[in-house]
Motif scaffolding. Structure first.
Motif, PDB file in Angstrom:
ATOM      1  N   GLY A  15       0.822  -1.214   0.000  1.00 10.62           N
ATOM      2  CA  GLY A  15       0.000   0.000   0.000  1.00 10.62           C
ATOM      3  C   GLY A  15       0.850   1.256   0.000  1.00 10.62           C
ATOM      4  O   GLY A  15       0.594   2.207  -0.749  1.00 10.62           O
ATOM      5  N   SER A  34      -5.207   4.412   6.500  1.00 12.39           N
ATOM      6  CA  SER A  34      -4.876   3.242   7.340  1.00 12.39           C
ATOM      7  C   SER A  34      -5.013   3.690   8.793  1.00 12.39           C
ATOM      8  O   SER A  34      -5.347   4.853   9.053  1.00 12.39           O
ATOM      9  N   ALA A  57     -11.659  -2.165  10.793  1.00 10.91           N
ATOM     10  CA  ALA A  57     -12.242  -3.088  11.759  1.00 10.91           C
ATOM     11  C   ALA A  57     -13.271  -2.366  12.631  1.00 10.91           C
ATOM     12  O   ALA A  57     -13.942  -2.982  13.453  1.00 10.91           O
ATOM     13  N   GLY A  81      -5.115  -5.447   4.615  1.00 14.99           N
ATOM     14  CA  GLY A  81      -5.265  -6.870   4.872  1.00 14.99           C
ATOM     15  C   GLY A  81      -4.646  -7.263   6.200  1.00 14.99           C
ATOM     16  O   GLY A  81      -3.772  -6.576   6.732  1.00 14.99           O
ATOM     17  N   VAL A 102     -11.481  -7.442   8.657  1.00 12.66           N
ATOM     18  CA  VAL A 102     -10.527  -6.611   7.894  1.00 12.66           C
ATOM     19  C   VAL A 102     -10.512  -7.016   6.418  1.00 12.66           C
ATOM     20  O   VAL A 102     -10.585  -6.161   5.532  1.00 12.66           O
ATOM     21  N   ILE A 127      -7.339  -6.352  -3.476  1.00 17.20           N
ATOM     22  CA  ILE A 127      -6.078  -7.091  -3.373  1.00 17.20           C
ATOM     23  C   ILE A 127      -6.307  -8.349  -2.531  1.00 17.20           C
ATOM     24  O   ILE A 127      -6.436  -8.298  -1.307  1.00 17.20           O
ATOM     25  N   GLY A 176       0.889 -13.280  -5.459  1.00 16.73           N
ATOM     26  CA  GLY A 176       1.844 -14.215  -4.889  1.00 16.73           C
ATOM     27  C   GLY A 176       2.736 -13.467  -3.916  1.00 16.73           C
ATOM     28  O   GLY A 176       2.404 -12.356  -3.478  1.00 16.73           O
ATOM     29  N   VAL A 178       5.229 -11.212  -1.971  1.00 10.42           N
ATOM     30  CA  VAL A 178       5.863  -9.891  -2.104  1.00 10.42           C
ATOM     31  C   VAL A 178       6.598  -9.631  -0.789  1.00 10.42           C
ATOM     32  O   VAL A 178       6.054  -9.894   0.292  1.00 10.42           O
TER      33      VAL A 178
END
Ligand SMILES: NC(=O)c1ccc[n+]([C@@H]2O[C@H](COP(=O)([O-])OP(=O)(O)OC[C@H]3O[C@@H](n4cnc5c(N)ncnc54)[C@H](OP(=O)(O)O)[C@@H]3O)[C@@H](O)[C@H]2O)c1
Length: 226
Positions: A15, A34, A57, A81, A102, A127, A176, A178
């Motif tokens: 992000g 965030s 949340a 995430g 979340v 994502i 995949g 990162v």
């Protein structure tokens, strides 16, 4: 043309790399969201980046109403995430509800709340993870995480169906590995083949240029296992 990009989960990892990437585009305004406002405000000093605290949340609708983002938003990247890595039998009720809150509910509620500010042809990119992609290699300990990411894939298909008469587009990228804080915590010692900046470049290009060609699609983005 001026573009407005909203990035959920912008304080670190992919992000934060997305914010850096879009911020280089002079005609683009980036909204970084965030929980950790200090971290974002300290890192993103670019003039075209605005940072706000949002905890998906919590009461997402109320928080976004307070922030009162200006539209039209051209791109929304639902990147926030949470990964809980625990053997299935040790997963608590709280682990399960937090994961789904979340990774699924908070993302759905943020999308709902931002609908009025979206441009008529906005591209929403969710994502997800290869762990949530049907038929992919699965990893023990990721039952809460990967099932919630699979739900995010299903949401993508449902949203696209429900809004098919409009020009809104929603797609889902199943990433995949990162090299981020999340990956290091889940797979200590594993070195991912992709950096956050590299993945951010791919996601940004996809978000900018592929809304016209994809809708409701679940796309694996991986050159490795995981
Ligand atoms: N790294 C990988 O290998 C990999 C692979 C597949 C998929 N993904 C997915 O890619 C996305 C980014 O992952 P990452 O590796 O960059 O993870 P990360 O380094 O852990 O970053 C996660 C981001 O989500 C935000 N976030 C977490 N909980 C939140 C909440 N309740 N409200 C608002 N924001 C919240 C965090 O910000 P705050 O803590 O400041 O709130 C942080 O900015 C995630 O959706 C992840 O599942 C990653």
């Amino acid at each position: 043309m001026n573009k407005s990009v909203v990035i959920l989960g912008a304080s670190q990892g992919i992000g934060a790399a997305l914010v850096d990437h879009f911020a280089q585009m002079a005609d683009t305004t980036v909204i970084a969201l965030s929980r950790n406002l200090d971290k974002m405000s300290g890192r993103f000093l670019q003039k075209n980046v605005r940072c706000y605290r949002l905890d998906i949340a919590g009461e997402v609708q109320n928080q976004l109403a307070q922030i009162n983002l200006e539209g039209p938003i051209d791109i929304l990247i639902n990147n926030a995430g949470l990964l809980i890595n625990k053997p299935f039998e040790q997963l608590s009720h709280q682990d399960l509800t937090e994961s789904y809150q979340v990774n699924v509910i908070g993302i759905m509620e943020a999308t709902q709340a931002l609908l009025p500010q979206l441009a008529t042809d906005a591209h929403i990119v969710n994502i997800s993870s290869m762990g949530g992609f049907q038929g992919s290699l699965k990893f023990a300990g990721l039952a809460a995480y990967s099932t919630s990411k699979a739900a995010l894939c299903a949401f993508t298909e449902l949203f696209a169906e429900e809004y098919k008469a409009t020009s809104l587009r929603m797609n889902c990228l199943c990433l995949g590995a990162v090299q981020t804080e999340m990956l290091s915590a889940a797979f200590p010692g594993y070195i991912a083949p992709t950096s956050p900046a590299e993945m951010a470049q791919f996601i940004a290009n996809f978000a900018l240029h592929n809304g016209a060609f994809f809708n409701g699609k679940i796309i694996p983005v991986s050159s490795s296992n995981p």
